[in-house]
Design a protein around this motif. Structure first.
Motif, PDB file in Angstrom:
ATOM      1  N   ARG A  50     -14.222  27.460  14.344  1.00 11.71           N
ATOM      2  CA  ARG A  50     -15.202  26.738  13.558  1.00 11.71           C
ATOM      3  C   ARG A  50     -14.525  25.553  12.891  1.00 11.71           C
ATOM      4  N   TYR A  51     -15.161  24.372  12.964  1.00 12.63           N
ATOM      5  CA  TYR A  51     -14.575  23.147  12.409  1.00 12.63           C
ATOM      6  C   TYR A  51     -15.516  22.541  11.377  1.00 12.63           C
ATOM      7  N   ARG A  52     -14.920  21.926  10.363  1.00 18.53           N
ATOM      8  CA  ARG A  52     -15.687  21.204   9.356  1.00 18.53           C
ATOM      9  C   ARG A  52     -14.921  19.954   8.921  1.00 18.53           C
ATOM     10  N   TRP A  53     -15.672  18.874   8.729  1.00 15.14           N
ATOM     11  CA  TRP A  53     -15.120  17.639   8.156  1.00 15.14           C
ATOM     12  C   TRP A  53     -15.828  17.371   6.836  1.00 15.14           C
ATOM     13  N   TYR A  54     -15.044  16.982   5.823  1.00 15.06           N
ATOM     14  CA  TYR A  54     -15.603  16.667   4.508  1.00 15.06           C
ATOM     15  C   TYR A  54     -15.118  15.299   4.048  1.00 15.06           C
ATOM     16  N   ARG A  55     -15.959  14.645   3.260  1.00 15.39           N
ATOM     17  CA  ARG A  55     -15.592  13.379   2.636  1.00 15.39           C
ATOM     18  C   ARG A  55     -15.553  13.598   1.140  1.00 15.39           C
ATOM     19  N   ILE A  56     -14.476  13.135   0.499  1.00 14.10           N
ATOM     20  CA  ILE A  56     -14.370  13.244  -0.954  1.00 14.10           C
ATOM     21  C   ILE A  56     -14.878  11.958  -1.589  1.00 14.10           C
ATOM     22  N   GLN A  57     -15.614  12.087  -2.653  1.00 17.73           N
ATOM     23  CA  GLN A  57     -16.102  10.929  -3.397  1.00 17.73           C
ATOM     24  C   GLN A  57     -15.723  11.083  -4.856  1.00 17.73           C
ATOM     25  N   SER A  58     -15.249   9.974  -5.412  1.00 16.74           N
ATOM     26  CA  SER A  58     -14.730   9.988  -6.773  1.00 16.74           C
ATOM     27  C   SER A  58     -15.304   8.821  -7.543  1.00 16.74           C
ATOM     28  N   ASP A  59     -15.237   8.912  -8.865  1.00 18.90           N
ATOM     29  CA  ASP A  59     -15.758   7.846  -9.714  1.00 18.90           C
ATOM     30  C   ASP A  59     -14.792   6.678  -9.855  1.00 18.90           C
ATOM     31  N   ARG A  60     -13.526   6.918  -9.602  1.00 17.01           N
ATOM     32  CA  ARG A  60     -12.534   5.854  -9.782  1.00 17.01           C
ATOM     33  C   ARG A  60     -12.633   4.857  -8.635  1.00 17.01           C
ATOM     34  N   LYS A  61     -12.623   3.559  -8.929  1.00 16.19           N
ATOM     35  CA  LYS A  61     -12.853   2.526  -7.926  1.00 16.19           C
ATOM     36  C   LYS A  61     -11.634   1.616  -7.786  1.00 16.19           C
ATOM     37  N   VAL A  62     -11.385   1.174  -6.527  1.00 16.72           N
ATOM     38  CA  VAL A  62     -10.365   0.156  -6.263  1.00 16.72           C
ATOM     39  C   VAL A  62     -10.921  -0.794  -5.217  1.00 16.72           C
ATOM     40  N   ALA A  63     -10.329  -1.970  -5.084  1.00 15.40           N
ATOM     41  CA  ALA A  63     -10.674  -2.906  -4.015  1.00 15.40           C
ATOM     42  C   ALA A  63      -9.549  -2.903  -2.986  1.00 15.40           C
ATOM     43  N   ILE A  64      -9.890  -3.177  -1.740  1.00  6.95           N
ATOM     44  CA  ILE A  64      -8.958  -3.070  -0.630  1.00  6.95           C
ATOM     45  C   ILE A  64      -8.575  -4.454  -0.136  1.00  6.95           C
ATOM     46  N   CYS A  65      -7.274  -4.668   0.136  1.00  7.87           N
ATOM     47  CA  CYS A  65      -6.775  -5.940   0.670  1.00  7.87           C
ATOM     48  C   CYS A  65      -7.389  -6.199   2.045  1.00  7.87           C
ATOM     49  N   SER A  66      -7.861  -7.425   2.280  1.00  6.03           N
ATOM     50  CA  SER A  66      -8.488  -7.761   3.559  1.00  6.03           C
ATOM     51  C   SER A  66      -7.475  -7.925   4.673  1.00  6.03           C
ATOM     52  N   VAL A  67      -6.204  -8.163   4.328  1.00  6.27           N
ATOM     53  CA  VAL A  67      -5.152  -8.350   5.330  1.00  6.27           C
ATOM     54  C   VAL A  67      -4.410  -7.052   5.595  1.00  6.27           C
ATOM     55  N   HIS A  68      -4.095  -6.324   4.537  1.00  8.62           N
ATOM     56  CA  HIS A  68      -3.371  -5.059   4.646  1.00  8.62           C
ATOM     57  C   HIS A  68      -4.264  -3.951   4.085  1.00  8.62           C
ATOM     58  N   PRO A  69      -5.139  -3.398   4.926  1.00  7.00           N
ATOM     59  CA  PRO A  69      -6.167  -2.478   4.415  1.00  7.00           C
ATOM     60  C   PRO A  69      -5.617  -1.202   3.805  1.00  7.00           C
ATOM     61  N   MET A  70      -4.312  -0.947   3.954  1.00 10.07           N
ATOM     62  CA  MET A  70      -3.738   0.221   3.289  1.00 10.07           C
ATOM     63  C   MET A  70      -3.310  -0.082   1.861  1.00 10.07           C
ATOM     64  N   GLU A  71      -3.393  -1.342   1.467  1.00  3.66           N
ATOM     65  CA  GLU A  71      -2.934  -1.746   0.138  1.00  3.66           C
ATOM     66  C   GLU A  71      -4.115  -2.024  -0.786  1.00  3.66           C
ATOM     67  N   GLN A  72      -3.904  -1.738  -2.072  1.00  2.00           N
ATOM     68  CA  GLN A  72      -4.903  -2.063  -3.085  1.00  2.00           C
ATOM     69  C   GLN A  72      -4.853  -3.551  -3.384  1.00  2.00           C
ATOM     70  N   ALA A  73      -6.018  -4.176  -3.520  1.00  2.00           N
ATOM     71  CA  ALA A  73      -6.076  -5.603  -3.813  1.00  2.00           C
ATOM     72  C   ALA A  73      -5.717  -5.879  -5.266  1.00  2.00           C
ATOM     73  N   THR A  74      -5.062  -7.021  -5.489  1.00  2.00           N
ATOM     74  CA  THR A  74      -4.722  -7.441  -6.850  1.00  2.00           C
ATOM     75  C   THR A  74      -5.254  -8.827  -7.182  1.00  2.00           C
ATOM     76  N   ILE A  75      -5.632  -9.596  -6.149  1.00  2.00           N
ATOM     77  CA  ILE A  75      -6.186 -10.931  -6.393  1.00  2.00           C
ATOM     78  C   ILE A  75      -7.378 -11.157  -5.469  1.00  2.00           C
ATOM     79  N   GLN A  76      -8.228 -12.094  -5.883  1.00  2.00           N
ATOM     80  CA  GLN A  76      -9.412 -12.417  -5.108  1.00  2.00           C
ATOM     81  C   GLN A  76      -9.525 -13.926  -4.979  1.00  2.00           C
TER      82      GLN A  76
END
Length: 605
Positions: A50-76
């Motif tokens: 038996r298999y299950r996939w779950y998605r976690i959702q949290s209240d804390r928010k961050v923005a994602i870098c458009s060039v390096h999607p594994m990194e948190q954005a610091t400028i816009q």
């Protein structure tokens, strides 16, 4: 009893649209270790997996870098907001990231400005600040992103802020998103962590027989999206981004794509250490390649380095869904020593509503080498000669009949045939004689077809030959310069006399049409700068850390076909500074070439 020994992920980075199938190692009741699934329909000893996939959702928010999607954005980028570019493309993880991506990034501004008809003063404000010390960006200062994207007076749509991690103190909610071993992340998963659980379940009770084995992914990232390449008329007019309407509106014209997609067997981290491992994985690359290729809406598609197992299991069924018929020829195996199903070859696809299949020819250069050595090499030297000549290369030639007719020609009721050759001359650079001999062998075969039928021809592929080399010269001008230094390498005498290295096919390189473009303006100048004025070929079609140059071509018979439009070329700025191919955006070390052709009226003699 059925139990789980180990679970691991093929890649820790989940990407939207790219399926994830964790490796699950099972111990069967008889003690045998197996990777085969045990579905509910075929239980073992009263248990199934038996298999299950779950998605976690949290209240804390961050923005994602458009060039390096594994990194948190610091400028816009403020310019993006002013130009009404999607906010997701405006985020960067550092000033260096923004600086390195600037040449590529400003193209987004230029195109947005052109679309909005902004005046020159506004453009100068957007572009001029960055290099003058007062950059057009919103910076977060210490790194906190709490106010990012909340500039007063700017309405640029919703800002993509995503949950950050899995801190139990933040109040998390888990949502079930899948019930099979394989799961394909969606846009709703972006920025969220996924959890995979598997357990042996009782067939009667339908509940786990014990605690599940689980594994967590990192945050789901959006699939990187390169700037779309546009179709450009050879007179300099831009047709705009490719779409299906632009491909079918011109009656009687057809498009041809040629693309070396980089076989998975060659896409190793040792060779392409600069590419993130997740972007090198076949599960990611196959989806990204398919998305790119289908997006071009080509009528005929010639692919090189297509592995046999990938053709059977992925490309043939996927292209079939999009209305294409498939032809395939794998490389021969006299030299190849790898896994049999992983050998690569050439695949040609054509739209069933535009063409029908008439005939298929397969060229095996190994057989031609055997015939050649039998004819001109002394028996005592055959073994050495064959070891030099046999490289397992092939060519796939398809004769197609157009379904869109040939109205406007001298014979409107006559069948419109088309011959399409697809090849990969995969020969080491030191074996210049072998490379030239393979190209000559292919051209002689095509000449025989041309002599038997009045038929336009296309010769597509990766020739591993730069402009100015003897194979390129033979293809482009029909003969070889007898004083060319490449001819000095001919230990077997297979190129002598040099006067025989000719053919009568009126072949022209499609992309040389850019050098003959008439016009002016931004797009015209950009394409001219991406061409080599000495050879009238693109500056590169293959771009790695070790080599950047042109080795891929689409040749056509100029007496029967004319070039209408070409897919715009990439430049090194488009690939971003200090970046080579493959990359997260482009999943091969080559770029795709695409040309739109029209059959010329045939003059009766």
């Amino acid at each position: 009893m059925l139990s789980v020994v180990r679970v691991h992920l093929p890649s820790e980075i989940p990407i939207v649209g790219c399926e994830i199938t964790p490796y699950v190692l099972l111990r069967l009741p008889n003690g045998v270790i197996s990777t085969d699934d045990v579905p509910e329909a075929a239980p073992v000893d009263g248990h199934f997996m038996r298999y299950r996939w779950y998605r976690i959702q949290s209240d804390r928010k961050v923005a994602i870098c458009s060039v390096h999607p594994m990194e948190q954005a610091t400028i816009q980028c403020l310019g993006c907001l002013k130009s009404k570019i999607p906010a997701a493309k405006s985020y960067h993880c550092s000033a260096k990231c923004f600086s390195d991506a600037w040449q590529h990034h400003r193209v987004l501004h230029e195109r947005a400005s052109s679309a909005l008809n902004e005046n020159g003063a506004e453009e100068e404000e957007l572009f001029g600040r960055f290099g003058s010390g007062s950059s057009g960006i919103i910076s977060s200062g210490s790194g906190s992103m709490s106010n990012l994207g909340q500039s007063p007076g700017i309405n640029n749509g919703p800002v993509p802020l995503y949950p950050s991690g899995s801190d139990k103190n933040l109040g998390e909610t888990w949502f079930e998103v899948g019930r099979s071993q394989t799961y394909t992340p969606t846009a709703d998963d972006i920025g969220h962590v996924l959890r995979f659980e598997c357990a042996a379940a009782d067939t009667e009770k339908k509940v786990p027989a014990g605690p599940p084995t689980s594994i967590m992914t990192s945050r789901v990232i959006p699939a990187p999206t390169p700037t779309p390449r546009r179709l450009i008329q050879v007179n300099g007019d831009v047709l705009g981004h490719l779409d299906i309407d632009s491909q079918t509106s011109s009656f009687g014209a057809f498009t041809v794509l040629s693309y070396n997609i980089l076989a998975d067997a060659y896409a190793t981290s040792d060779t392409y250490s600069y590419c993130p491992t997740w972007a090198l994985s076949w599960t990611y690359r196959r989806q990204n390649l398919m998305r790119e290729i289908i997006g071009y809406h080509a009528d005929i598609i010639c692919l090189q380095e297509v592995q046999l197992n990938h053709f059977d299991d992925f490309f043939a069924p996927e292209f079939d869904k999009h209305g294409y018929q498939a032809l395939y020829k794998k490389r021969t195996t006299e030299v190849y020593a790898g896994v049999p199903h992983a050998i690569d070859g050439c695949a040609t696809f054509f739209r069933r509503d535009r063409f029908s299949h008439v005939k298929k020819y397969e060229v095996e250069f190994n057989k031609a080498a055997q015939s050649l050595t039998d004819a001109i090499i002394p028996p005592t030297q055959k073994r050495v000669a064959l070891s030099r000549l046999i490289k397992d290369n092939i060519a796939l030639i398809a004769v197609l009949e157009a379904k869109f007719g040939n109205q406007g020609t001298e014979n409107p009721g006559k069948r419109q045939l088309l011959c399409v050759a697809n090849t990969h001359v995969n020969v080491h650079q030191d074996l210049k004689d072998v490379k030239l001999w393979e190209v000559q062998t292919l051209l002689k075969g095509l000449e025989k077809i041309a002599n038997s039928a009045d038929i336009p021809m296309l010769v597509c592929g990766d020739f591993n030959s730069i402009p100015g080399s003897t194979p390129h010269g033979l293809l482009a001008i029909g003969k070889v310069d007898q004083l060319h230094p490449d001819l000095a390498i001919d230990p077997l005498g297979i190129l002598r006399p040099v006067s025989k290295l000719t053919h009568q096919l009126p072949l022209v390189s499609a992309y040389s049409s850019f050098a003959r473009m008439l016009g002016a303006g931004y797009d015209f100048e950009h394409q001219r700068r991406r061409m080599d004025p000495g050879t009238n070929e693109p500056l590169f079609t293959n771009c790695t850390r070790d080599f950047t140059g042109t080795v891929d071509y689409i040749f056509y018979t100029a007496d029967s076909l004319s070039v209408e439009s070409l897919l715009e070329l990439l430049d090194e700025e488009s690939l971003r500074k200090d970046t080579a191919l493959p990359s997260p955006e482009w999943s091969s070390d080559h770029i795709a070439l695409l040309a739109e052709f029209r059959c010329k009226p045939r003059i009766r003699r």
